[in-house]
Design a protein around this motif. Structure first.
Motif, PDB file in Angstrom:
ATOM      1  N   ASP A 190       0.815  -1.216   0.000  1.00 34.21           N
ATOM      2  CA  ASP A 190       0.000   0.000   0.000  1.00 34.21           C
ATOM      3  C   ASP A 190       0.848   1.264   0.000  1.00 34.21           C
ATOM      4  OD1 ASP A 190      -2.238  -1.698   0.196  1.00 34.21           O
ATOM      5  OD2 ASP A 190      -2.047  -1.769   2.375  1.00 34.21           O
ATOM      6  N   ASP A 191       2.030   1.201  -0.613  1.00 31.57           N
ATOM      7  CA  ASP A 191       2.945   2.337  -0.653  1.00 31.57           C
ATOM      8  C   ASP A 191       2.825   3.052  -2.002  1.00 31.57           C
ATOM      9  OD1 ASP A 191       5.106   4.081  -0.069  1.00 31.57           O
ATOM     10  OD2 ASP A 191       6.453   2.744  -1.172  1.00 31.57           O
ATOM     11  N   PRO A 192       2.382   4.302  -2.024  1.00 32.34           N
ATOM     12  CA  PRO A 192       2.215   5.012  -3.300  1.00 32.34           C
ATOM     13  C   PRO A 192       3.510   5.108  -4.097  1.00 32.34           C
ATOM     14  CG  PRO A 192       1.147   6.218  -1.513  1.00 32.34           C
ATOM     15  CD  PRO A 192       1.932   5.127  -0.875  1.00 32.34           C
ATOM     16  N   ALA A 193       4.643   5.293  -3.405  1.00 32.70           N
ATOM     17  CA  ALA A 193       5.916   5.413  -4.120  1.00 32.70           C
ATOM     18  C   ALA A 193       6.262   4.113  -4.848  1.00 32.70           C
ATOM     19  CB  ALA A 193       7.031   5.784  -3.147  1.00 32.70           C
ATOM     20  N   THR A 194       5.998   2.977  -4.198  1.00 33.78           N
ATOM     21  CA  THR A 194       6.249   1.681  -4.850  1.00 33.78           C
ATOM     22  C   THR A 194       5.360   1.515  -6.073  1.00 33.78           C
ATOM     23  OG1 THR A 194       6.935   0.630  -2.775  1.00 33.78           O
ATOM     24  CG2 THR A 194       6.139  -0.815  -4.524  1.00 33.78           C
ATOM     25  N   ILE A 195       4.100   1.893  -5.953  1.00 33.74           N
ATOM     26  CA  ILE A 195       3.172   1.790  -7.086  1.00 33.74           C
ATOM     27  C   ILE A 195       3.657   2.656  -8.241  1.00 33.74           C
ATOM     28  CG2 ILE A 195       0.840   2.407  -7.848  1.00 33.74           C
ATOM     29  CD1 ILE A 195      -0.142   1.471  -5.066  1.00 33.74           C
ATOM     30  N   ARG A 196       4.097   3.885  -7.938  1.00 34.77           N
ATOM     31  CA  ARG A 196       4.571   4.775  -8.998  1.00 34.77           C
ATOM     32  C   ARG A 196       5.820   4.218  -9.675  1.00 34.77           C
ATOM     33  NH1 ARG A 196       2.872   8.828  -5.292  1.00 34.77           N
ATOM     34  NH2 ARG A 196       4.961   8.959  -4.378  1.00 34.77           N
ATOM     35  N   THR A 197       6.774   3.755  -8.880  1.00 36.13           N
ATOM     36  CA  THR A 197       8.009   3.220  -9.455  1.00 36.13           C
ATOM     37  C   THR A 197       7.729   1.980 -10.295  1.00 36.13           C
ATOM     38  OG1 THR A 197       9.291   4.064  -7.579  1.00 36.13           O
ATOM     39  CG2 THR A 197      10.307   2.330  -8.903  1.00 36.13           C
ATOM     40  N   PHE A 198       6.853   1.129  -9.792  1.00 36.64           N
ATOM     41  CA  PHE A 198       6.514  -0.096 -10.513  1.00 36.64           C
ATOM     42  C   PHE A 198       5.862   0.225 -11.856  1.00 36.64           C
ATOM     43  CE2 PHE A 198       3.824  -4.011 -11.014  1.00 36.64           C
ATOM     44  CZ  PHE A 198       4.876  -4.900 -11.168  1.00 36.64           C
ATOM     45  N   GLY A 199       4.928   1.182 -11.846  1.00 32.19           N
ATOM     46  CA  GLY A 199       4.216   1.511 -13.075  1.00 32.19           C
ATOM     47  C   GLY A 199       5.023   2.342 -14.049  1.00 32.19           C
ATOM     48  N   GLN A 200       5.812   3.280 -13.552  1.00 35.40           N
ATOM     49  CA  GLN A 200       6.477   4.239 -14.425  1.00 35.40           C
ATOM     50  C   GLN A 200       7.881   3.809 -14.844  1.00 35.40           C
ATOM     51  OE1 GLN A 200       6.293   7.903 -12.178  1.00 35.40           O
ATOM     52  NE2 GLN A 200       4.071   8.103 -12.423  1.00 35.40           N
ATOM     53  N   GLU A 201       8.526   2.958 -14.044  1.00 33.59           N
ATOM     54  CA  GLU A 201       9.899   2.560 -14.364  1.00 33.59           C
ATOM     55  C   GLU A 201      10.032   1.067 -14.663  1.00 33.59           C
ATOM     56  OE1 GLU A 201      13.033   4.315 -11.938  1.00 33.59           O
ATOM     57  OE2 GLU A 201      11.543   5.588 -10.945  1.00 33.59           O
ATOM     58  N   VAL A 202       9.474   0.231 -13.787  1.00 31.16           N
ATOM     59  CA  VAL A 202       9.657  -1.206 -13.972  1.00 31.16           C
ATOM     60  C   VAL A 202       8.872  -1.717 -15.177  1.00 31.16           C
ATOM     61  CG1 VAL A 202       9.342  -3.475 -12.928  1.00 31.16           C
ATOM     62  CG2 VAL A 202      10.133  -1.563 -11.517  1.00 31.16           C
ATOM     63  N   ALA A 203       7.577  -1.405 -15.236  1.00 28.65           N
ATOM     64  CA  ALA A 203       6.732  -1.963 -16.296  1.00 28.65           C
ATOM     65  C   ALA A 203       7.247  -1.625 -17.695  1.00 28.65           C
ATOM     66  CB  ALA A 203       5.292  -1.500 -16.106  1.00 28.65           C
ATOM     67  N   PRO A 204       7.576  -0.358 -18.008  1.00 31.29           N
ATOM     68  CA  PRO A 204       8.075  -0.079 -19.357  1.00 31.29           C
ATOM     69  C   PRO A 204       9.380  -0.814 -19.669  1.00 31.29           C
ATOM     70  CG  PRO A 204       7.430   1.956 -18.258  1.00 31.29           C
ATOM     71  CD  PRO A 204       7.422   0.876 -17.217  1.00 31.29           C
ATOM     72  N   ALA A 205      10.246  -0.946 -18.665  1.00 30.40           N
ATOM     73  CA  ALA A 205      11.525  -1.623 -18.897  1.00 30.40           C
ATOM     74  C   ALA A 205      11.317  -3.111 -19.163  1.00 30.40           C
ATOM     75  CB  ALA A 205      12.446  -1.408 -17.695  1.00 30.40           C
ATOM     76  N   VAL A 206      10.395  -3.752 -18.429  1.00 28.41           N
ATOM     77  CA  VAL A 206      10.116  -5.168 -18.677  1.00 28.41           C
ATOM     78  C   VAL A 206       9.564  -5.342 -20.087  1.00 28.41           C
ATOM     79  CG1 VAL A 206       8.810  -7.195 -17.955  1.00 28.41           C
ATOM     80  CG2 VAL A 206       9.665  -5.608 -16.235  1.00 28.41           C
ATOM     81  N   ARG A 207       8.640  -4.494 -20.468  1.00 30.94           N
ATOM     82  CA  ARG A 207       8.061  -4.596 -21.816  1.00 30.94           C
ATOM     83  C   ARG A 207       9.148  -4.467 -22.885  1.00 30.94           C
ATOM     84  NH1 ARG A 207       3.220  -1.768 -19.484  1.00 30.94           N
ATOM     85  NH2 ARG A 207       1.508  -3.259 -19.744  1.00 30.94           N
ATOM     86  N   GLU A 208      10.079  -3.548 -22.683  1.00 31.59           N
ATOM     87  CA  GLU A 208      11.150  -3.354 -23.652  1.00 31.59           C
ATOM     88  C   GLU A 208      12.052  -4.577 -23.747  1.00 31.59           C
ATOM     89  OE1 GLU A 208      14.843  -0.215 -24.473  1.00 31.59           O
ATOM     90  OE2 GLU A 208      13.222   0.320 -23.097  1.00 31.59           O
ATOM     91  N   LEU A 209      12.435  -5.126 -22.599  1.00 35.91           N
ATOM     92  CA  LEU A 209      13.315  -6.293 -22.590  1.00 35.91           C
ATOM     93  C   LEU A 209      12.637  -7.506 -23.241  1.00 35.91           C
ATOM     94  CD1 LEU A 209      14.762  -5.992 -18.969  1.00 35.91           C
ATOM     95  CD2 LEU A 209      16.054  -5.711 -21.099  1.00 35.91           C
ATOM     96  N   VAL A 210      11.370  -7.728 -22.896  1.00 32.71           N
ATOM     97  CA  VAL A 210      10.661  -8.883 -23.450  1.00 32.71           C
ATOM     98  C   VAL A 210      10.428  -8.713 -24.952  1.00 32.71           C
ATOM     99  CG1 VAL A 210       8.459 -10.140 -23.403  1.00 32.71           C
ATOM    100  CG2 VAL A 210       9.599  -9.531 -21.252  1.00 32.71           C
ATOM    101  N   ALA A 211      10.052  -7.503 -25.365  1.00 29.19           N
ATOM    102  CA  ALA A 211       9.823  -7.271 -26.790  1.00 29.19           C
ATOM    103  C   ALA A 211      11.089  -7.502 -27.591  1.00 29.19           C
ATOM    104  CB  ALA A 211       9.297  -5.857 -27.004  1.00 29.19           C
ATOM    105  N   ALA A 212      12.232  -7.052 -27.066  1.00 24.11           N
ATOM    106  CA  ALA A 212      13.503  -7.225 -27.780  1.00 24.11           C
ATOM    107  C   ALA A 212      13.849  -8.705 -27.893  1.00 24.11           C
ATOM    108  CB  ALA A 212      14.612  -6.463 -27.048  1.00 24.11           C
ATOM    109  N   GLU A 213      13.661  -9.467 -26.824  1.00 22.00           N
ATOM    110  CA  GLU A 213      13.973 -10.893 -26.856  1.00 22.00           C
ATOM    111  C   GLU A 213      13.032 -11.637 -27.793  1.00 22.00           C
ATOM    112  OE1 GLU A 213      15.994 -14.343 -26.135  1.00 22.00           O
ATOM    113  OE2 GLU A 213      16.535 -12.300 -25.518  1.00 22.00           O
ATOM    114  N   ARG A 214      11.746 -11.295 -27.760  1.00 21.31           N
ATOM    115  CA  ARG A 214      10.802 -11.963 -28.653  1.00 21.31           C
ATOM    116  C   ARG A 214      11.100 -11.644 -30.113  1.00 21.31           C
ATOM    117  NH1 ARG A 214       5.107 -10.941 -25.277  1.00 21.31           N
ATOM    118  NH2 ARG A 214       5.316 -12.742 -23.869  1.00 21.31           N
ATOM    119  N   ALA A 215      11.480 -10.408 -30.385  1.00 17.10           N
ATOM    120  CA  ALA A 215      11.796 -10.034 -31.757  1.00 17.10           C
ATOM    121  C   ALA A 215      13.034 -10.759 -32.254  1.00 17.10           C
ATOM    122  CB  ALA A 215      12.014  -8.515 -31.855  1.00 17.10           C
TER     123      ALA A 215
END
Length: 299
Positions: free
Chosen positions: A272-297
């Protein structure tokens, strides 16, 4: 284990505490603002310190615009499946197709029984959940004009009216750990939603995936039809050799590996930590998508 190829989802898992209801809603709105795809709440109707999860889901749906919502997971023993199906379809229609149905067989039987629910053994609870899935899907099948009957050992419908149909194909995601539940995931569910802290090792994730895949194949389904989601916990800080204990880029590397090597495509951060939610959504999620997309491609 294979990468099943699903698009990636990221969400939050918020405690529905009734001591500060405005803060609960604010965390859901924070999840949407952070770019997350999903906000979820545990469902324990016997817990007097919690808001009723279904009421909360409905309220949050009205106070958000884009984010999907789900129980994590909805307590079936205290929510009759035919009524639950209509409630789910109604919320999906009202929210513009933003509801998913995380569903559980139940576990805290003393508390369930204290609220008027029926006590079941673990095996009976899985059988009841299987019957409930058939009823839920039958209610959603609004275009089917045949008489709707399910003559189960735990749930029955005798000519109940079907409908309404949801606004979109609601995913039924099961919280499951034991072999019989995992086989039900493979046979009938759209997704598997365990919590990483309850798993003893990553090997256990792989073993569970194998059970799900075998059950799906036996039922004539493609194992890839079952999305694998994971409730996760951790902390942001200096880089370490521990899972989900480090900077956002380390989280991203580890979650990308869970996608590519263990087949998971949905990650729901607990807390229930707003800072964790923000970091997860704004930094972690885009980076995971980028890494997975590059590997799949590349493959």
């Amino acid at each position: 284990m294979p990468d099943y190829g699903h698009d990636l989802l990221f969400g939050s898992f918020i405690t529905p505490a009734n001591a500060a209801p405005k803060e609960v809603v604010s965390l859901a709105q924070e999840s949407e603002a952070a770019g997350l795809d999903l906000v979820t709440f545990q469902d324990h109707p016997y817990q007097s310190a919690f808001l009723d999860t279904w009421t909360l889901l409905s309220y949050v749906a009205a106070r958000t615009e884009r984010i999907h919502l789900s129980g994590n997971v909805v307590n079936l023993p205290l929510r009759p499946p035919a009524v639950l199906a209509r409630a789910a379809a109604s919320l999906d229609l009202l929210s513009g197709g933003r509801f998913e149905l995380g569903l559980g067989a139940g576990g805290f039987w003393d508390a369930i029984e204290a609220m008027g629910g029926r006590r079941l053994t673990p095996g009976q609870a899985v059988d009841a959940l299987s019957e409930a899935i058939d009823i839920i899907r039958g209610v959603w099948d609004a275009g089917n004009k045949s008489i709707f009957r399910v003559d189960g050992a735990y749930y029955r419908v005798e000519g109940a009216k079907r409908g309404p149909a949801p606004a979109h194909d609601i995913g039924i995601w099961l919280g499951a750990y034991k072999p019989k539940m995992l086989r039900l995931v493979g046979a009938k569910a759209d997704g598997w939603l365990p919590s990483l802290p309850y798993m003893q090792s990553l090997d256990q994730l792989a073993e569970a995936n194998a059970v799900i895949d075998a059950a799906a194949t036996e039922a004539g389904r493609d194992p890839a039809a079952v999305r694998r989601l994971l409730n996760i916990g951790g902390r942001f800080g200096p880089r370490s050799d521990r899972l989900l204990s480090g900077p956002p880029e380390q989280w991203a590397e580890q979650l990308a590996a869970l996608t590519l090597e263990y087949g998971f495509s949905g990650y729901v951060v607990m807390g229930d930590d707003p800072a964790t939610i923000r970091t997860f959504g704004q930094e972690v999620a885009p980076a995971v998508r980028e890494l997975v997309a590059a590997e799949r491609a590349g493959s």
